[in-house]
Design an enzyme around this catalytic site. Structure first.
Site, PDB file in Angstrom:
ATOM      1  N   LEU A 134       0.957  -1.264  -0.004  1.00 42.38           N
ATOM      2  CA  LEU A 134       0.009  -0.014   0.014  1.00 42.38           C
ATOM      3  C   LEU A 134       0.910   1.263   0.149  1.00 42.38           C
ATOM      4  CD1 LEU A 134      -2.869   1.382   0.471  1.00 42.38           C
ATOM      5  CD2 LEU A 134      -2.498   0.999   2.689  1.00 42.38           C
ATOM      6  N   GLU A 136       3.617   4.315  -0.017  1.00 41.94           N
ATOM      7  CA  GLU A 136       4.690   4.833  -1.295  1.00 41.94           C
ATOM      8  C   GLU A 136       5.398   6.027  -0.638  1.00 41.94           C
ATOM      9  OE1 GLU A 136       2.193   6.193  -4.572  1.00 41.94           O
ATOM     10  OE2 GLU A 136       1.441   4.054  -4.692  1.00 41.94           O
ATOM     11  N   ILE A 166       8.007  -2.387   1.722  1.00 47.38           N
ATOM     12  CA  ILE A 166       7.142  -3.821   1.564  1.00 47.38           C
ATOM     13  C   ILE A 166       7.559  -4.994   2.290  1.00 47.38           C
ATOM     14  CG2 ILE A 166       5.508  -4.948   0.157  1.00 47.38           C
ATOM     15  CD1 ILE A 166       4.934  -2.024   0.239  1.00 47.38           C
ATOM     16  N   THR A 167       6.982  -5.334   3.376  1.00 49.30           N
ATOM     17  CA  THR A 167       7.393  -6.316   4.214  1.00 49.30           C
ATOM     18  C   THR A 167       7.089  -7.470   3.406  1.00 49.30           C
ATOM     19  OG1 THR A 167       6.801  -5.192   6.147  1.00 49.30           O
ATOM     20  CG2 THR A 167       6.899  -7.590   6.439  1.00 49.30           C
ATOM     21  N   ASN A 249      -7.332  -3.047   9.501  1.00 49.60           N
ATOM     22  CA  ASN A 249      -8.178  -2.750  10.799  1.00 49.60           C
ATOM     23  C   ASN A 249      -7.762  -4.170  11.696  1.00 49.60           C
ATOM     24  OD1 ASN A 249      -9.188  -0.492  10.479  1.00 49.60           O
ATOM     25  ND2 ASN A 249     -11.185  -1.025   9.782  1.00 49.60           N
ATOM     26  N   GLY A 348      22.246  -4.210  32.389  1.00 47.55           N
ATOM     27  CA  GLY A 348      23.463  -3.431  32.540  1.00 47.55           C
ATOM     28  C   GLY A 348      24.097  -3.173  31.489  1.00 47.55           C
ATOM     29  N   GLU A 372       1.731  -0.290  10.262  1.00 47.09           N
ATOM     30  CA  GLU A 372       0.333  -0.488  10.128  1.00 47.09           C
ATOM     31  C   GLU A 372      -0.526   0.700  10.812  1.00 47.09           C
ATOM     32  OE1 GLU A 372      -1.372  -4.349   9.897  1.00 47.09           O
ATOM     33  OE2 GLU A 372       0.335  -5.398   9.589  1.00 47.09           O
ATOM     34  N   SER A 375       1.388   5.315  15.819  1.00 41.47           N
ATOM     35  CA  SER A 375       0.660   5.597  17.082  1.00 41.47           C
ATOM     36  C   SER A 375      -0.448   6.907  17.164  1.00 41.47           C
ATOM     37  CB  SER A 375       1.522   5.812  18.317  1.00 41.47           C
ATOM     38  OG  SER A 375       2.339   4.781  18.443  1.00 41.47           O
ATOM     39  N   ASN A 376       0.230   7.932  16.290  1.00 35.03           N
ATOM     40  CA  ASN A 376      -0.732   9.108  15.907  1.00 35.03           C
ATOM     41  C   ASN A 376      -2.010   8.658  15.298  1.00 35.03           C
ATOM     42  OD1 ASN A 376       0.899  10.848  17.546  1.00 35.03           O
ATOM     43  ND2 ASN A 376       1.445  12.020  15.748  1.00 35.03           N
TER      44      ASN A 376
HETATM   45  C1  LIG Z   1       9.926  -1.995   8.520  1.00 39.19           C
HETATM   46  C2  LIG Z   1       8.386  -1.634   7.982  1.00 39.19           C
HETATM   47  C3  LIG Z   1       7.633  -2.400   7.259  1.00 39.19           C
HETATM   48  C4  LIG Z   1       6.603  -2.015   6.570  1.00 39.19           C
HETATM   49  N1  LIG Z   1       5.782  -2.616   5.874  1.00 39.19           N
HETATM   50  C5  LIG Z   1       4.740  -2.182   4.999  1.00 39.19           C
HETATM   51  C6  LIG Z   1       3.952  -2.926   4.225  1.00 39.19           C
HETATM   52  O1  LIG Z   1       4.367  -4.497   4.455  1.00 39.19           O
HETATM   53  N2  LIG Z   1       3.121  -2.748   3.496  1.00 39.19           N
HETATM   54  C7  LIG Z   1       2.849  -1.322   3.548  1.00 39.19           C
HETATM   55  O2  LIG Z   1       2.079  -0.768   2.657  1.00 39.19           O
HETATM   56  N3  LIG Z   1       3.446  -0.448   4.145  1.00 39.19           N
HETATM   57  C8  LIG Z   1       4.618  -0.651   5.168  1.00 39.19           C
HETATM   58  N4  LIG Z   1       5.143  -0.065   5.941  1.00 39.19           N
HETATM   59  C9  LIG Z   1       5.021   1.361   5.745  1.00 39.19           C
HETATM   60  C10 LIG Z   1       4.452   1.840   7.308  1.00 39.19           C
HETATM   61  O3  LIG Z   1       2.868   1.541   6.979  1.00 39.19           O
HETATM   62  C11 LIG Z   1       4.499   3.272   6.905  1.00 39.19           C
HETATM   63  O4  LIG Z   1       5.822   3.639   7.201  1.00 39.19           O
HETATM   64  C12 LIG Z   1       3.576   4.080   8.232  1.00 39.19           C
HETATM   65  O5  LIG Z   1       2.119   3.954   7.879  1.00 39.19           O
HETATM   66  C13 LIG Z   1       4.029   5.643   8.520  1.00 39.19           C
HETATM   67  O6  LIG Z   1       3.825   6.273   7.158  1.00 39.19           O
HETATM   68  P1  LIG Z   1       5.291   7.266   6.764  1.00 39.19           P
HETATM   69  O7  LIG Z   1       6.671   6.235   7.052  1.00 39.19           O
HETATM   70  O8  LIG Z   1       4.873   7.931   5.448  1.00 39.19           O
HETATM   71  O9  LIG Z   1       5.162   8.295   7.902  1.00 39.19           O
HETATM   72  P2  LIG Z   1       4.263   9.648   7.911  1.00 39.19           P
HETATM   73  O10 LIG Z   1       2.868   9.281   7.427  1.00 39.19           O
HETATM   74  O11 LIG Z   1       5.111  10.531   6.983  1.00 39.19           O
HETATM   75  O12 LIG Z   1       4.339  10.013   9.229  1.00 39.19           O
HETATM   76  C14 LIG Z   1       5.467  10.714   9.888  1.00 39.19           C
HETATM   77  C15 LIG Z   1       4.950  11.050  11.195  1.00 39.19           C
HETATM   78  O13 LIG Z   1       3.916  12.047  11.268  1.00 39.19           O
HETATM   79  C16 LIG Z   1       2.799  11.668  11.845  1.00 39.19           C
HETATM   80  N5  LIG Z   1       1.542  12.115  11.374  1.00 39.19           N
HETATM   81  C17 LIG Z   1       1.218  11.878  10.046  1.00 39.19           C
HETATM   82  N6  LIG Z   1       0.075  12.430   9.581  1.00 39.19           N
HETATM   83  C18 LIG Z   1      -0.352  12.649  10.963  1.00 39.19           C
HETATM   84  C19 LIG Z   1      -1.824  13.320  11.365  1.00 39.19           C
HETATM   85  N7  LIG Z   1      -2.714  13.261  10.481  1.00 39.19           N
HETATM   86  N8  LIG Z   1      -1.783  13.779  12.885  1.00 39.19           N
HETATM   87  C20 LIG Z   1      -0.838  13.349  13.706  1.00 39.19           C
HETATM   88  N9  LIG Z   1       0.238  13.062  13.254  1.00 39.19           N
HETATM   89  C21 LIG Z   1       0.477  12.467  11.805  1.00 39.19           C
HETATM   90  C22 LIG Z   1       2.978  10.310  12.081  1.00 39.19           C
HETATM   91  O14 LIG Z   1       2.247   9.735  13.297  1.00 39.19           O
HETATM   92  C23 LIG Z   1       4.501  10.088  12.264  1.00 39.19           C
HETATM   93  O15 LIG Z   1       4.870  10.253  13.558  1.00 39.19           O
HETATM   94  C24 LIG Z   1       6.417  -0.719   6.498  1.00 39.19           C
HETATM   95  C25 LIG Z   1       7.251   0.448   7.202  1.00 39.19           C
HETATM   96  C26 LIG Z   1       8.423  -0.067   7.783  1.00 39.19           C
HETATM   97  C27 LIG Z   1       9.145   1.143   8.475  1.00 39.19           C
END
Ligand SMILES: Cc1cc2nc3c(=O)[nH]c(=O)nc-3n(C[C@H](O)[C@H](O)[C@H](O)COP(=O)(O)OP(=O)(O)OC[C@H]3O[C@@H](n4cnc5c(N)ncnc54)[C@H](O)[C@@H]3O)c2cc1C
Length: 388
Positions: A134, A136, A166-167, A249, A348, A372, A375-376
């Protein structure tokens, strides 16, 4: 005892016979076949194929797949138990099994046509790993801002774009790829496609060099005029957002289980260590200061586990679980980080080096607050339910 009390629910953590069996078999497998390789897998950033084959043989790569398709015919709760037990030993192995079951197979079971089920589920239960694509570069939390484009061509679709993070991508043969068929339609243009490795125009790209869960592969996907047949549209065209929302979900319950398992693993190592390590002439576990920290960690874990089990059991009962799942993922990922941090402290200096297992768990814990839904985003889901 009155009939009413006889029917009253027991603890959420009381397991049925089949649940006990799956927990015991996965625990045995994890100790015998995962534990000896944990450090090497972390250092080499890979899960050996023999271990993945062992997971297929164990029956945990197709837990909810009906036996008629070669799966284990189990329930979602069984997947939660398997992910917890594996993550207790290695959260990288936990997430491999989690994505396979709670995202990929879950989506195909729910949205797949009978042709897609019979084409893909036997392989996914026997030897083929799945991945769920999902995210990008420019769309993470804002997942539906994705830019990967699918255009109708001939009797199928041509997909062009790049997926990130992508895991399982390195090992996977089957990918659920989300693309938009109409960017102007916003989320209503999003469509889920089944893309198999080897499809012309589809490449698995660079593998990320990560802080934690290093053995779990995380790769970029490149789609350049990738041609997929109409028969590979998963669910309806324009309804990919439903596929994504509904599977994620549920998927986040699995991440909650991964984090509960990680925290239990960290606490297991710690309780053993504090009984052995002596300072001031006695075991450090004899100091009340240490005992209280361990008691708090155990309490945190119990609360996290109850949240995760509750949402999994609600899901299996067909009842609403959205808020509970978000709470479970939010809380268990915080607990995992706290408990792994405490483990490092109580080891330690030994907690800070790779000869001991807890520094890895501390690194691994961080991912629970990111993927997935960060936390926000979990807080946003919970607040929305409460304030609506
Ligand atoms: C090891 C790993 C495995 C993964 N595996 C998969 C996978 O298999 N398939 C897949 O599709 N994706 C995968 N992901 C992607 C993952 O789901 C995303 O990294 C995640 O959803 C966060 O998106 P981002 O990295 O673009 O961070 P951003 O969306 O840019 O977020 C950066 C910060 O901004 C905060 N933020 C963003 N919007 C808001 C808001 N509206 N209100 C408050 N705070 C906000 C976030 O909480 C975060 O702290 C993986 C990521 C990692 C690191």
């Amino acid at each position: 005892m009155s009939p009413e009390t006889a029917d009253a629910p027991t603890s959420l953590t009381t397991l049925t016979e089949d649940e006990r069996l799956i927990r015991a078999s996965v625990r045995e497998f994890a100790l015998a076949h995962v534990r000896p390789h944990v450090r090497e897998m972390d250092e080499q950033a890979r899960i050996p194929r023999t271990l993945i084959d062992g997971l297929f043989d164990l029956g945990v790569m197709g837990i909810e797949v009906p036996e008629s398709y070669g799966g284990s015919g189990g329930r979602f709760f069984h997947a939660v138990l398997a992910v917890e037990e594996l993550s207790r030993v290695d959260p990288s192995v936990g997430v491999l099994v989690d994505v396979q079951n709670t995202l990929v197979i879950n989506a195909i079971l729910r949205w797949g046509s009978s042709d897609q089920k019979s084409r893909l589920l036997p392989g996914l239960s026997a030897k083929r790993v799945g991945a769920y694509a999902l995210s990008e570069a420019a769309s993470g939390s804002d997942a539906f801002a994705l830019q990967t484009r699918a255009k109708e061509s001939g009797d199928g679709w041509t997909i062009t774009g790049r997926k990130l993070w992508i895991t399982n991508a390195h090992e996977a043969d089957v990918f659920i790829v989300f693309a938009t068929v109409n960017p102007e339609a916003g989320y209503k243009g999003i469509t889920a496609f089944l893309v198999e490795r080897g499809t012309p125009g589809f490449t698995v790209g660079r593998k990320e060099d990560k802080l934690g869960i290093r053995a779990s592969s995380t790769c970029e996907l490149i789609l350049e005029n990738c041609q997929v047949p109409t028969a590979n549209v998963l669910g309806d065209v324009g309804k990919g957002y439903k596929v994504a929302i509904e599977t994620l979900n549920e998927g986040r319950i699995g991440i909650g289980a991964q984090m509960v398992g990680l925290a239990i693993g960290a606490l297991d190592h710690t309780t053993a260590y504090v009984k052995e390590r002596k300072q001031f002439g006695k075991a450090i576990g004899d100091f009340q200061g240490v005992q209280f920290q361990i008691a708090r960690a155990a309490t945190d874990i119990e609360a996290a586990r109850l949240l995760v089990y509750n949402s999994a059991r609600l899901r299996d009962a067909g009842q609403p679980f959205l808020t509970e799942a978000a709470m479970g993922k939010l809380f268990s990922s915080e607990v995992a980080e706290r408990v792994a941090s405490l483990a490092v402290n109580l080891f330690g200096g030994n907690g800070f080096v790779k000869d001991y297992p807890v520094e890895k768990l501390y690194r691994d814990a961080k991912i629970g607050q990111i993927y997935e839904g960060t936390s926000n985003l979990q807080l946003q889901t919970i607040a929305k339910q409460i304030l609506s």
